[in-house]
Write an enzyme that holds these catalytic residues in place. Structure first.
Site, short mmCIF file in Angstrom:
data_model
loop_
_atom_site.label_atom_id
_atom_site.label_comp_id
_atom_site.label_asym_id
_atom_site.label_seq_id
_atom_site.Cartn_x
_atom_site.Cartn_y
_atom_site.Cartn_z
N THR A 188 0.82 -1.27 0.15
CA THR A 188 -0.16 0.00 0.03
C THR A 188 0.94 1.20 -0.20
OG1 THR A 188 -1.76 1.35 1.03
CG2 THR A 188 -0.25 -0.45 2.60
N LYS A 442 -6.49 10.77 -3.65
CA LYS A 442 -7.00 9.31 -3.90
C LYS A 442 -7.73 9.60 -5.21
CE LYS A 442 -8.32 5.15 -1.97
NZ LYS A 442 -8.92 4.39 -0.73
N TRP A 447 -4.11 5.79 -4.79
CA TRP A 447 -3.31 6.58 -4.03
C TRP A 447 -2.39 7.31 -5.19
CZ3 TRP A 447 -4.92 7.95 0.42
CH2 TRP A 447 -5.59 7.10 1.33
P1 AMP Z 1 -6.54 1.44 0.73
O1 AMP Z 1 -5.53 0.94 1.80
O2 AMP Z 1 -5.86 1.95 -0.63
O3 AMP Z 1 -7.87 0.96 0.76
O4 AMP Z 1 -6.83 2.91 1.48
C1 AMP Z 1 -7.32 3.15 2.94
C2 AMP Z 1 -7.90 4.57 3.22
O5 AMP Z 1 -8.84 4.81 2.21
C3 AMP Z 1 -8.44 4.78 4.50
O6 AMP Z 1 -7.30 5.14 5.29
C4 AMP Z 1 -9.33 6.18 4.22
O7 AMP Z 1 -8.32 7.24 4.15
C5 AMP Z 1 -9.62 5.94 2.87
N1 AMP Z 1 -11.10 5.40 2.87
C6 AMP Z 1 -11.56 4.14 2.66
N2 AMP Z 1 -12.92 3.87 2.75
C7 AMP Z 1 -13.25 5.37 2.78
C8 AMP Z 1 -14.71 5.94 2.90
N3 AMP Z 1 -15.72 4.86 3.03
N4 AMP Z 1 -14.69 7.02 3.22
C9 AMP Z 1 -13.91 7.92 3.26
N5 AMP Z 1 -12.22 7.39 3.17
C10 AMP Z 1 -12.10 6.31 2.90
#
Ligand code: AMP
Length: 546
Positions: A188, A442, A447
């Site tokens: 990640t 994002k 990302w």
């Molecule tokens: P990832 O590891 O790429 O899935 O990213 C995780 C991050 O995405 C989290 O720490 C949040 O900052 C963001 N994220 C995931 N789901 C949501 C959601 N429903 N609303 C807002 N941000 C989210």
């Protein structure tokens, strides 16, 4: 002394999921669009049969417990089979995001010390370049038939997936081993610096599959037909490859095409009842439906997460298409399920407006996850929906650290994992994200590192300061924009700055605009106040478009 219970100690292994599906739901379909376009029909019994042949083949290639097997592949039936063939022998499935920039992929493959690289045909040129730079990779497996290997392919030890499967005896028996053994690996880039590997275990994966499919969470049933649109390389495809065989549901995979036309056709043809994807995919789908007048007749529920779901999106699906939107929050580090916005009895009884507002939040904590929100004073916040703080999580499917110790000790002394998100809890126990402590951007659910963009832009001789921030974009949710301060006495043009980034980043990382300012808001310690900038420029792209 503890009096132990007298129950059997069967290890929780990923292979038990596919064995269950093959035995109890063997004829339930698994349907996948191939990279070539036509749709492939298979079943859970077939996935188990072919997955076990892959397991046998990998062993014959010398792959042992703990060895990493990387994939560069889309959402296809063959990629799904790897989830069982690789992890089922105690090896580690390392799903690599092919949309990353080449140097990041090289970094990740080298860091993981992958021994085998499995890939779709379109990635052959990339893999040929990687082969010269990643000496640990000993075997390459093309997800195709032998006849599909191009005559001019230069890779040594290149095997065709179908040939490998055919050559096996088919007598393989899934082995038992320690349920705490590593099973899969996802990198990640959520935080600063190099991507970090989240290393899942068999135990965490099986518990997550059970936990995520509790009633009131995903609650998927054998009668459901589920389309997993999240890429299989993003947090194990949001665990669909594990949850769906457990549920005995039909699984529909979109291949490499998550464009609305291809997905809408598949949803209609296969009579999909539930689907999982980031908001961007659903926004594009809405546009397509409006343009063509097409419908999603069979779709009952969409599970949406990755970035926040807007009210407009939720309302359009519910009111215009009769599709319920379920909002969820998670991270690669949380397997990924963290919270889910389904109603409790009290919330279901609220007046419509209050209920609507409530269910737009990121949601409640399912059994298996613990969460605390800690304010600036070090105390847990009041559950009033106003008081906000840093979110910490704990549980059997939450990461305890990163692969090879990258990032150091991440847990606090009591074992809580810092999410990097900031949020509130309300009286109903629903969490709402208000901000991110991280500064990454994002776009379309993926990302973009603001630091990388800033470093490259700052390399321009006429740029004194650069900050990359997210701006709202109606299609991608967020797109990067660069804010630069020129060296005193100089002027810089947008094209100039973007020119320095060209060829050094993936195309979709390219900022949508460059804003030139005389100065940037700074903190007392001399850091750029990015939150302020983001706030000021959040509507920049929408405003400049109109
Ligand atoms: P990832 O590891 O790429 O899935 O990213 C995780 C991050 O995405 C989290 O720490 C949040 O900052 C963001 N994220 C995931 N789901 C949501 C959601 N429903 N609303 C807002 N941000 C989210």
């Amino acid at each position: 002394m503890t009096l132990h219970g007298l129950m059997q100690d069967e290890p929780l292994l990923i292979s038990s999921l596919i064995r269950h599906a093959a035995e109890q739901h063997g004829d339930r379909e698994v349907v996948a669009r191939t990279c070539e376009g036509p749709v492939h029909h298979s079943s859970w019994a077939e996935v188990e049969r072919r997955g076990s042949r892959l397991a046998e083949a990998l062993r014959a290639l010398g792959v042992g417990e703990g060895d990493r097997v990387a994939t560069l592949a889309w959402n296809t039936h063959r990629h799904l089979e790897c989830f069982y063939g690789v992890s089922g022998i105690g090896a580690v499935l390392h799903t690599v995001n092919p949309r990353l920039f080449e140097e990041q992929i090289e970094y990740i493959v080298r860091h993981a010390e992958d021994r085998v690289l499995v890939f779709d045909l379109e990635f052959l040129p990339l893999v040929e370049k990687l082969a010269t730079k990643c000496p640990d990779v000993q075997h390459f497996v093309l997800l195709a038939e032998g006849k599909d290997i191009p005559a001019d392919a230069t890779l040594a030890n290149l095997h065709a997936y179908e040939d490998l499967l055919t050559a096996q005896t088919g007598q393989f028996v899934w082995p038992d081993f320690d349920e705490r053994a590593a099973s899969s690996l996802c990198y990640t880039s959520g935080t600063t610096g190099n991507p970090k590997g989240v290393l899942y275990s068999h135990r965490s994966t099986v518990l997550h599959a059970l936990g995520a499919n509790q009633p009131g969470v995903f609650g998927l049933k054998p009668t459901d037909c589920v389309m997993g649109m999240a890429p299989l390389y993003h947090a194990n495809g949001w665990a669909m490859p594990y949850v769906l065989p457990l549920a005995g549901a039909k699984y529909v995979l979109p291949g490499s095409q998550i464009e609305p036309a291809a997905c809408q056709e598949l949803i209609e043809d296969e009579r999909v009842t539930a689907a999982f994807a980031v908001p961007t995919v659903w926004t594009m789908m809405l546009g397509y439906l409006a343009q063509t007048g097409k419908k999603l007749e069979t779709l009952e529920r969409t599970f949406i997460g990755g970035t926040a779901v807007s009210q407009a999106l939720r309302d359009a699906y519910r009111d215009d298409h009769g599709v319920e939107v379920v909002h969820l929050w998670g991270m690669t580090e949380t397997s990924p399920l963290g919270t889910i916005g389904t109603p409790t009895a009290r919330v279901a009884e609220l007046p419509k407006e209050a209920r609507d507002e409530q269910l737009l939040k990121q949601g409640r904590i399912p059994f298996g996850v613990k969460m605390k929100i800690v304010g600036g004073d070090g105390e847990e916040v009041k559950r009033d929906g106003e008081d906000f703080g840093a979110m910490w999580v704990k549980g059997p499917w939450i990461a305890s650290g990163y692969f090879k110790g990258e990032g150091g000790d991440v847990l606090d002394p009591d074992g809580w994992f810092p999410t990097g998100d900031v949020g509130t809890f309300d009286e109903f126990g629903y969490m709402k994200i208000t901000d991110r402590t991280k500064d990454v951007i994002k776009s379309g659910g993926e990302w973009i590192s603001s630091i990388d963009l800033e470093n490259l832009a700052s390399a321009h001789p006429k740029v004194q300061l650069a900050a990359a921030v997210a701006a709202y974009h109606p299609k991608w949710d967020e797109r990067p924009i660069l804010v630069v301060v020129p060296v005193p006495g100089e002027t810089v043009a947008k094209e100039d700055v973007l020119g320095t980034l060209e060829g050094k980043i993936a195309k979709w990382w390219m900022p949508d605009d460059v804003v030139v300012l005389d100065e940037l808001p700074m903190t007392a310690t001399g850091k750029i106040r990015k939150a302020t900038l983001r706030e000021q420029l959040w509507n920049h792209l929408v405003e400049s478009a109109s």
